[in-house]
Design a protein around this motif. Structure first.
Motif, PDB file in Angstrom:
ATOM      1  N   GLN A  34       0.842  -1.193   0.000  1.00  0.00           N
ATOM      2  CA  GLN A  34       0.000   0.000   0.000  1.00  0.00           C
ATOM      3  C   GLN A  34       0.880   1.246   0.000  1.00  0.00           C
ATOM      4  OE1 GLN A  34      -2.567   0.478   3.468  1.00  0.00           O
ATOM      5  NE2 GLN A  34      -4.307   0.756   2.104  1.00  0.00           N
ATOM      6  N   HIS A  35       0.548   2.207  -0.878  1.00  0.00           N
ATOM      7  CA  HIS A  35       1.297   3.452  -0.940  1.00  0.00           C
ATOM      8  C   HIS A  35       0.444   4.560  -1.541  1.00  0.00           C
ATOM      9  CE1 HIS A  35       2.185   1.372  -4.772  1.00  0.00           C
ATOM     10  NE2 HIS A  35       2.074   2.578  -5.285  1.00  0.00           N
ATOM     11  N   ILE A  36       0.982   5.758  -1.518  1.00  0.00           N
ATOM     12  CA  ILE A  36       0.308   6.918  -2.087  1.00  0.00           C
ATOM     13  C   ILE A  36       0.327   6.785  -3.616  1.00  0.00           C
ATOM     14  CG2 ILE A  36       0.449   9.434  -2.363  1.00  0.00           C
ATOM     15  CD1 ILE A  36       1.819   9.466   0.444  1.00  0.00           C
ATOM     16  N   PRO A  37      -0.800   7.009  -4.276  1.00  0.00           N
ATOM     17  CA  PRO A  37      -0.839   6.901  -5.733  1.00  0.00           C
ATOM     18  C   PRO A  37       0.230   7.788  -6.382  1.00  0.00           C
ATOM     19  CG  PRO A  37      -3.060   7.119  -4.870  1.00  0.00           C
ATOM     20  CD  PRO A  37      -2.122   7.360  -3.722  1.00  0.00           C
ATOM     21  N   GLY A  38       0.968   7.222  -7.305  1.00  0.00           N
ATOM     22  CA  GLY A  38       1.999   7.959  -8.015  1.00  0.00           C
ATOM     23  C   GLY A  38       3.341   8.027  -7.306  1.00  0.00           C
ATOM     24  N   ALA A  39       3.409   7.535  -6.072  1.00  0.00           N
ATOM     25  CA  ALA A  39       4.674   7.575  -5.334  1.00  0.00           C
ATOM     26  C   ALA A  39       5.692   6.634  -5.969  1.00  0.00           C
ATOM     27  CB  ALA A  39       4.446   7.183  -3.871  1.00  0.00           C
ATOM     28  N   GLN A  40       6.951   7.028  -5.892  1.00  0.00           N
ATOM     29  CA  GLN A  40       8.048   6.198  -6.367  1.00  0.00           C
ATOM     30  C   GLN A  40       8.762   5.609  -5.160  1.00  0.00           C
ATOM     31  OE1 GLN A  40      10.627   8.078  -9.329  1.00  0.00           O
ATOM     32  NE2 GLN A  40       9.125   9.710  -9.489  1.00  0.00           N
ATOM     33  N   HIS A  41       9.067   4.331  -5.229  1.00  0.00           N
ATOM     34  CA  HIS A  41       9.806   3.698  -4.141  1.00  0.00           C
ATOM     35  C   HIS A  41      11.287   3.999  -4.296  1.00  0.00           C
ATOM     36  CE1 HIS A  41      11.800   0.332  -1.987  1.00  0.00           C
ATOM     37  NE2 HIS A  41      10.986   0.808  -1.067  1.00  0.00           N
ATOM     38  N   LEU A  42      11.919   4.434  -3.213  1.00  0.00           N
ATOM     39  CA  LEU A  42      13.357   4.693  -3.226  1.00  0.00           C
ATOM     40  C   LEU A  42      14.027   3.851  -2.155  1.00  0.00           C
ATOM     41  CD1 LEU A  42      14.164   8.505  -3.533  1.00  0.00           C
ATOM     42  CD2 LEU A  42      14.266   6.741  -5.275  1.00  0.00           C
TER      43      LEU A  42
END
Length: 109
Positions: A34-42
């Motif tokens: 689950q994450h914020i829409p459009g977020a990129q994982h770093l």
């Protein structure tokens, strides 16, 4: 030297709506769940590539679990030349509680 700013989820939401880049520094499994829409994982493996390709002047919102790790990551990104960096207080947990309809799961790649 420019420093990052700490902001609440409402301000992060507004910045995201205005085109800010959202990066999530949580572990990959949690991000995929689950994450914020459009977020990129770093993470340590992807950050160099992200920095190399990024617009250093575009607003950047850093998200973690509860708002602690994102401060370290935001400070690092400022040190790498980003000029408009924000750390979201409360992290993804507060975002999820504030905007329960604005989270997504990653699709299998």
């Amino acid at each position: 030297m420019t420093e990052f700013k700490r902001i609440p989820p409402a301000q992060a939401h507004a910045l995201r709506e205005q085109g800010a880049v959202v990066v999530d520094v949580r572990d990959p499994q949690t991000f995929n769940a689950q994450h914020i829409p459009g977020a990129q994982h770093l993470d340590n493996h992807s950050i160099a590539d992200f920095i190399a390709k990024a617009d250093l002047d575009k607003p950047l919102v850093v998200v973690c679990y509860h708002g602690n790790s994102s401060q370290s990551a935001a400070a690092y990104l400022v040190g790498q030349g980003f000029s408009d960096v924000y750390s979201m207080d409360g992290g993804f947990e507060l975002w999820r509680n504030t905007y329960p309809d604005e989270t997504v799961q990653s699709t299998a790649e």
